[in-house]
Design a protein around this motif. Structure first.
Motif, PDB file in Angstrom:
ATOM      1  N   ARG A  49       0.850  -1.187   0.000  1.00 55.18           N
ATOM      2  CA  ARG A  49       0.000   0.000   0.000  1.00 55.18           C
ATOM      3  C   ARG A  49       0.887   1.239   0.000  1.00 55.18           C
ATOM      4  N   PRO A  50       0.488   2.301  -0.732  1.00 49.91           N
ATOM      5  CA  PRO A  50       1.363   3.475  -0.832  1.00 49.91           C
ATOM      6  C   PRO A  50       1.725   4.061   0.513  1.00 49.91           C
ATOM      7  N   TRP A  51       0.730   4.135   1.467  1.00 49.97           N
ATOM      8  CA  TRP A  51       1.050   4.771   2.733  1.00 49.97           C
ATOM      9  C   TRP A  51       1.924   3.901   3.634  1.00 49.97           C
ATOM     10  N   SER A  52       2.105   2.622   3.255  1.00 51.50           N
ATOM     11  CA  SER A  52       2.971   1.777   4.076  1.00 51.50           C
ATOM     12  C   SER A  52       4.435   2.149   3.908  1.00 51.50           C
ATOM     13  N   THR A  53       4.755   2.969   2.908  1.00 50.42           N
ATOM     14  CA  THR A  53       6.127   3.445   2.751  1.00 50.42           C
ATOM     15  C   THR A  53       6.441   4.577   3.723  1.00 50.42           C
ATOM     16  N   TRP A  54       5.422   5.079   4.421  1.00 46.99           N
ATOM     17  CA  TRP A  54       5.665   6.117   5.416  1.00 46.99           C
ATOM     18  C   TRP A  54       6.092   5.463   6.727  1.00 46.99           C
ATOM     19  N   THR A  55       7.228   5.821   7.228  1.00 49.54           N
ATOM     20  CA  THR A  55       7.638   5.345   8.544  1.00 49.54           C
ATOM     21  C   THR A  55       7.379   6.439   9.568  1.00 49.54           C
ATOM     22  N   GLY A  56       7.172   6.010  10.811  1.00 48.41           N
ATOM     23  CA  GLY A  56       6.909   6.988  11.854  1.00 48.41           C
ATOM     24  C   GLY A  56       8.045   7.968  12.030  1.00 48.41           C
ATOM     25  N   ALA A  57       9.265   7.487  11.866  1.00 44.22           N
ATOM     26  CA  ALA A  57      10.422   8.365  12.029  1.00 44.22           C
ATOM     27  C   ALA A  57      10.462   9.436  10.945  1.00 44.22           C
ATOM     28  N   GLU A  58      10.106   9.067   9.718  1.00 39.25           N
ATOM     29  CA  GLU A  58      10.117  10.037   8.623  1.00 39.25           C
ATOM     30  C   GLU A  58       9.047  11.095   8.809  1.00 39.25           C
ATOM     31  N   VAL A  59       7.827  10.672   9.177  1.00 41.65           N
ATOM     32  CA  VAL A  59       6.746  11.632   9.421  1.00 41.65           C
ATOM     33  C   VAL A  59       7.125  12.551  10.566  1.00 41.65           C
ATOM     34  N   ASN A  60       7.701  11.986  11.607  1.00 41.81           N
ATOM     35  CA  ASN A  60       8.109  12.766  12.768  1.00 41.81           C
ATOM     36  C   ASN A  60       9.143  13.820  12.392  1.00 41.81           C
ATOM     37  N   LEU A  61      10.142  13.433  11.614  1.00 36.93           N
ATOM     38  CA  LEU A  61      11.193  14.364  11.223  1.00 36.93           C
ATOM     39  C   LEU A  61      10.646  15.464  10.321  1.00 36.93           C
ATOM     40  N   ALA A  62       9.827  15.083   9.331  1.00 40.61           N
ATOM     41  CA  ALA A  62       9.264  16.077   8.422  1.00 40.61           C
ATOM     42  C   ALA A  62       8.401  17.074   9.181  1.00 40.61           C
ATOM     43  N   ALA A  63       7.595  16.591  10.127  1.00 41.71           N
ATOM     44  CA  ALA A  63       6.739  17.481  10.906  1.00 41.71           C
ATOM     45  C   ALA A  63       7.561  18.416  11.780  1.00 41.71           C
ATOM     46  N   ALA A  64       8.628  17.904  12.394  1.00 39.09           N
ATOM     47  CA  ALA A  64       9.464  18.729  13.264  1.00 39.09           C
ATOM     48  C   ALA A  64      10.165  19.832  12.473  1.00 39.09           C
ATOM     49  N   ILE A  65      10.686  19.499  11.300  1.00 38.54           N
ATOM     50  CA  ILE A  65      11.360  20.512  10.478  1.00 38.54           C
ATOM     51  C   ILE A  65      10.368  21.570  10.022  1.00 38.54           C
ATOM     52  N   CYS A  66       9.180  21.121   9.608  1.00 39.35           N
ATOM     53  CA  CYS A  66       8.187  22.080   9.128  1.00 39.35           C
ATOM     54  C   CYS A  66       7.685  22.971  10.257  1.00 39.35           C
ATOM     55  N   ALA A  67       7.527  22.417  11.465  1.00 36.19           N
ATOM     56  CA  ALA A  67       7.116  23.223  12.617  1.00 36.19           C
ATOM     57  C   ALA A  67       8.142  24.306  12.911  1.00 36.19           C
ATOM     58  N   ALA A  68       9.423  23.962  12.803  1.00 32.04           N
ATOM     59  CA  ALA A  68      10.475  24.959  13.011  1.00 32.04           C
ATOM     60  C   ALA A  68      10.402  26.050  11.951  1.00 32.04           C
ATOM     61  N   GLN A  69      10.081  25.662  10.712  1.00 37.68           N
ATOM     62  CA  GLN A  69       9.935  26.657   9.653  1.00 37.68           C
ATOM     63  C   GLN A  69       8.812  27.634   9.956  1.00 37.68           C
TER      64      GLN A  69
END
Length: 326
Positions: free
Chosen positions: A11-31
C-alpha cells in the motif's frame, strides 16, 4: 515457488515510517516558527491603527503564545507532512519502481521535484477556494515550503542505512525546537538592531492637507464618506461613535445623511489622545446631526494610498473600521 508478481502489493502509505513523518513534521514546525518571527519583524514599519496589547493583556498574550504556540506549530508541521512531504515521498518511490531501466534520477531529487509540484497544487487550490492572491515571493515560498523537510527525510534515510536504526523522536523534536528558538532569536535581534540603526524605519503616518483629503472614501458594508471642499460631508452607512456610551464601547452606529468635517492637525479631538503631543496623529472630525457623537477618523496608510480609520472600543481589543480613498 511463488513468482514475484504474486506478492501482495504494498500500500502506498505503508512506505511512510513513523520516524520520517516525525522528522518532516518537526522541520516544518520549526519553519513555521521562523516564518512568524520574520513576519513580526516585517511589521515594524506597519501602521498598527492605534491597536495593540498593553499592560496585563500583553502579559496574557505572551503567556498564551508560550502555552499554545508549540502544540499549534507541531500540529501545523504534522499537517504539512501528511499532505505534502510524505505523499511526495511515496510518489517518488513509486516512480522509481515503475520506471524502466536505471530510473529518472535519484529518489531524493524526485522527492524534491514532487514536493514543489504538490506545493504548487495546494497554492493554486488556495487561490481558487479562498480567493488568496499571493505575490511572486509568497507563491515561491508556498511551493518550496516542503523542500527542507524533504532534504531532512533524505538525510535521515542515508543515516538509517549507515547506522541501522532511525533517530529518536524525542531528540528530533528537541533539536528542532532549539534550532527554531535560536533562529527566531537571531531574527528578532537583527530586526531590533535594524530598527535602532535606521535600516528599518518605524511607521510614520502621512501628512495630508484638506485638499488631499477631499474626495470619496469607501469602507466595508457599503460605507461611503464623501468629503467635499468647504467642510461639507455626505455619509452613507458610515460608522460613527454612538450617541450614548463612553469611548471604550465597541458598539457603533451607521450614519446616513449630510454633515460637516474638518481637519485636526494636533489630535485635540482624538478621544484616545494622551501622552506626548508628538505621539498624537492627524485626523478628520466628522459631525452629523442626530447621528451619534463626532467621530474622529485618524489618518493612516501612505501618501500614495491614504486611509482613514477609527477604532471603536478599547485599543487593546477594539473594532477597527477603515476607509480608503477612491
Amino acid at each position: 515457488m511463488r513468482s514475484g508478481n504474486s506478492a501482495k502489493p504494498t500500500r502506498p502509505w505503508s512506505t511512510w515510517t513513523g520516524a520520517e513523518v516525525n522528522l518532516a513534521a518537526a522541520i516544518c514546525a520549526a519553519q513555521f516558527a521562523v516564518a512568524v518571527a520574520v513576519w513580526w519583524v516585517g511589521t515594524f514599519d506597519d501602521d498598527d491603527h492605534g491597536a495593540g496589547l498593553g499592560g496585563g493583556l500583553a502579559a496574557v498574550g505572551l503567556l498564551c503564545v508560550l502555552v499554545f504556540g508549540p502544540p499549534l506549530l507541531a500540529a501545523l508541521g504534522l499537517l504539512h507532512a501528511v499532505t505534502c512531504t510524505m505523499p511526495a515521498a511515496t510518489l517518488a518511490r513509486l516512480t522509481r519502481r515503475r520506471a524502466p531501466g536505471p530510473g529518472p534520477g535519484p529518489e531524493w531529487l524526485r522527492h524534491i521535484g514532487l514536493v514543489l509540484l504538490i506545493g504548487a497544487l495546494w497554492s493554486a487550490l488556495a487561490v481558487l477556494l479562498l480567493g488568496l492572491a499571493p505575490t511572486g515571493t509568497e507563491a515561491l515560498l508556498l511551493c518550496g515550503w516542503g523542500v527542507p523537510p524533504a532534504l531532512g527525510v533524505a538525510l535521515m534515510r542515508r543515516r538509517e542505512r549507515a547506522t541501522g536504526h532511525p533517530p529518536d523522536g524525542g531528540r528530533v523534536w528537541l533539536r528542532s525546537a532549539l534550532a527554531a528558538l535560536g533562529v527566531c532569536a537571531l531574527v528578532a535581534a537583527a530586526g531590533t538592531a535594524a530598527l535602532a540603526t535606521g535600516l528599518i524605519h518605524a511607521y510614520e503616518p502621512p501628512k495630508l492637507g484638506a485638499d488631499r483629503l477631499t474626495g470619496v472614501w469607501r469602507g466595508d458594508h457599503g460605507a461611503v464618506l464623501r468629503l467635499n471642499a468647504g467642510g461639507r460631508a455626505e455619509l452613507s452607512a458610515v460608522p460613527a461613535q454612538p450617541e450614548f456610551g463612553d469611548v471604550t464601547t465597541k458598539e457603533f452606529t451607521r450614519c446616513d445623511g449630510v454633515g460637516k468635517w474638518f481637519l485636526d492637525t494636533a489630535g485635540r479631538y482624538d478621544p484616545y489622545a494622551d501622552g506626548a503631543a508628538s505621539q498624537r496623529r492627524d485626523g478628520v472630525v466628522v459631525r452629523v446631526g442626530d447621528c451619534g457623537h463626532d467621530t474622529y477618523w485618524t489618518i493612516g496608510g501612505t501618501e500614495a494610498h491614504p486611509e482613514l480609520f477609527v477604532l471603536f472600543g478599547d485599543p487593546d481589543a477594539g473594532d477597527l473600521r477603515v476607509l480608503r480613498q477612491d
